[in-house]
Design a protein around this motif. Structure first.
Motif, mmCIF file in Angstrom:
data_model
loop_
_atom_site.group_PDB
_atom_site.id
_atom_site.type_symbol
_atom_site.label_atom_id
_atom_site.label_comp_id
_atom_site.label_asym_id
_atom_site.label_seq_id
_atom_site.Cartn_x
_atom_site.Cartn_y
_atom_site.Cartn_z
ATOM 1 N N LYS A 192 0.694 -1.305 0.006
ATOM 2 C CA LYS A 192 0.052 -0.013 0.156
ATOM 3 C C LYS A 192 0.726 1.140 0.158
ATOM 4 O O LYS A 192 2.033 1.201 0.322
ATOM 5 C CB LYS A 192 -0.981 0.147 1.132
ATOM 6 N N GLN A 193 0.293 2.327 -0.292
ATOM 7 C CA GLN A 193 0.874 3.459 -0.117
ATOM 8 C C GLN A 193 1.135 3.966 1.195
ATOM 9 O O GLN A 193 0.385 3.827 1.988
ATOM 10 C CB GLN A 193 0.101 4.665 -1.081
ATOM 11 N N ARG A 194 2.162 4.770 1.353
ATOM 12 C CA ARG A 194 2.544 5.428 2.539
ATOM 13 C C ARG A 194 1.282 6.718 2.789
ATOM 14 O O ARG A 194 1.162 7.287 1.897
ATOM 15 C CB ARG A 194 3.700 6.105 2.654
ATOM 16 N N ASP B 65 -4.524 -0.173 12.781
ATOM 17 C CA ASP B 65 -3.542 0.595 12.989
ATOM 18 C C ASP B 65 -1.994 -0.117 12.799
ATOM 19 O O ASP B 65 -1.032 0.483 13.058
ATOM 20 C CB ASP B 65 -3.277 1.172 14.580
ATOM 21 N N THR B 66 -2.177 -1.168 12.871
ATOM 22 C CA THR B 66 -0.821 -2.186 12.517
ATOM 23 C C THR B 66 -0.246 -1.701 11.256
ATOM 24 O O THR B 66 -0.852 -1.841 10.182
ATOM 25 C CB THR B 66 -1.153 -3.756 12.496
ATOM 26 N N ASP B 67 1.049 -1.393 11.074
ATOM 27 C CA ASP B 67 1.688 -0.713 10.227
ATOM 28 C C ASP B 67 3.152 -0.723 10.620
ATOM 29 O O ASP B 67 3.723 -0.656 11.616
ATOM 30 C CB ASP B 67 1.315 0.461 9.432
ATOM 31 N N VAL B 68 4.116 -0.150 9.493
ATOM 32 C CA VAL B 68 5.287 0.273 9.741
ATOM 33 C C VAL B 68 5.083 1.854 9.781
ATOM 34 O O VAL B 68 4.537 2.379 8.763
ATOM 35 C CB VAL B 68 6.187 0.043 8.697
ATOM 36 N N TYR B 69 5.680 2.436 10.759
ATOM 37 C CA TYR B 69 5.649 3.858 10.934
ATOM 38 C C TYR B 69 6.761 4.581 10.623
ATOM 39 O O TYR B 69 7.901 3.992 11.223
ATOM 40 C CB TYR B 69 5.164 4.158 12.327
ATOM 41 N N TYR B 70 6.906 5.505 9.903
ATOM 42 C CA TYR B 70 8.136 6.423 9.452
ATOM 43 C C TYR B 70 7.976 7.807 9.864
ATOM 44 O O TYR B 70 7.052 8.360 9.940
ATOM 45 C CB TYR B 70 8.199 6.269 8.085
ATOM 46 N N CYS B 71 8.979 8.232 10.514
ATOM 47 C CA CYS B 71 9.305 9.481 10.889
ATOM 48 C C CYS B 71 9.782 10.213 9.720
ATOM 49 O O CYS B 71 10.533 9.730 8.861
ATOM 50 C CB CYS B 71 10.321 9.620 11.957
ATOM 51 N N ASN B 72 9.172 11.422 9.550
ATOM 52 C CA ASN B 72 9.474 12.456 8.327
ATOM 53 C C ASN B 72 9.872 13.716 9.095
ATOM 54 O O ASN B 72 9.431 14.187 9.981
ATOM 55 C CB ASN B 72 8.300 12.530 7.565
#
Length: 122
Positions: A43-45, A89-96
């Motif tokens: 999926k898209q971020r 809410d399960t996902d990989v979370y990325y800081c930007n």
């Protein structure tokens, strides 16, 4: 060289809480906006929440009222407090972070962390 280092992901039961943290390090003039995004496989971020340097915030509708983003400008850190977590809410979370570095304009360039896994069990 600018780095974003994340911490705080993990496994939690539905209804539980997690706190994600991200610190920007390296040589730069200032950190402009900061935020959190998430991405599931295939999926898209997608945006979760953002916060400007003057603490204006924006949230995805799906997390409003449950997640809170905050930052510490002196420490170049951003946090995401996640309450009432759901399996979706399960996902990989990325800081930007948008960072003004040597060689860039004050508008800055976007940088990403390596990602941290958040898993919410039902």
């Amino acid at each position: 060289q600018v780095q974003l280092v994340e911490s705080g992901g993990g496994l939690v039961q539905a209804g539980g809480s997690l706190r994600l943290s991200c610190e920007a390090s390296g040589t730069f003039f200032s950190v402009n906006s900061m935020g959190w995004y998430r991405q599931a496989p295939g999926k898209q971020r997608e945006l979760v929440a953002t916060i400007t340097r003057v603490y204006s915030t924006n949230y995805a509708d799906s997390v409003k009222g449950r997640f809170t983003i905050s930052r510490d400008n002196a420490k170049n850190t951003v946090h995401l407090q996640m309450n009432s977590l759901k399996p979706e809410d399960t996902d990989v979370y990325y800081c930007n972070a948008n960072i003004w570095t040597v060689g860039s304009t004050p508008g800055g360039n976007d940088y990403w962390g390596q990602g941290t896994q958040v898993t919410v069990s039902s």
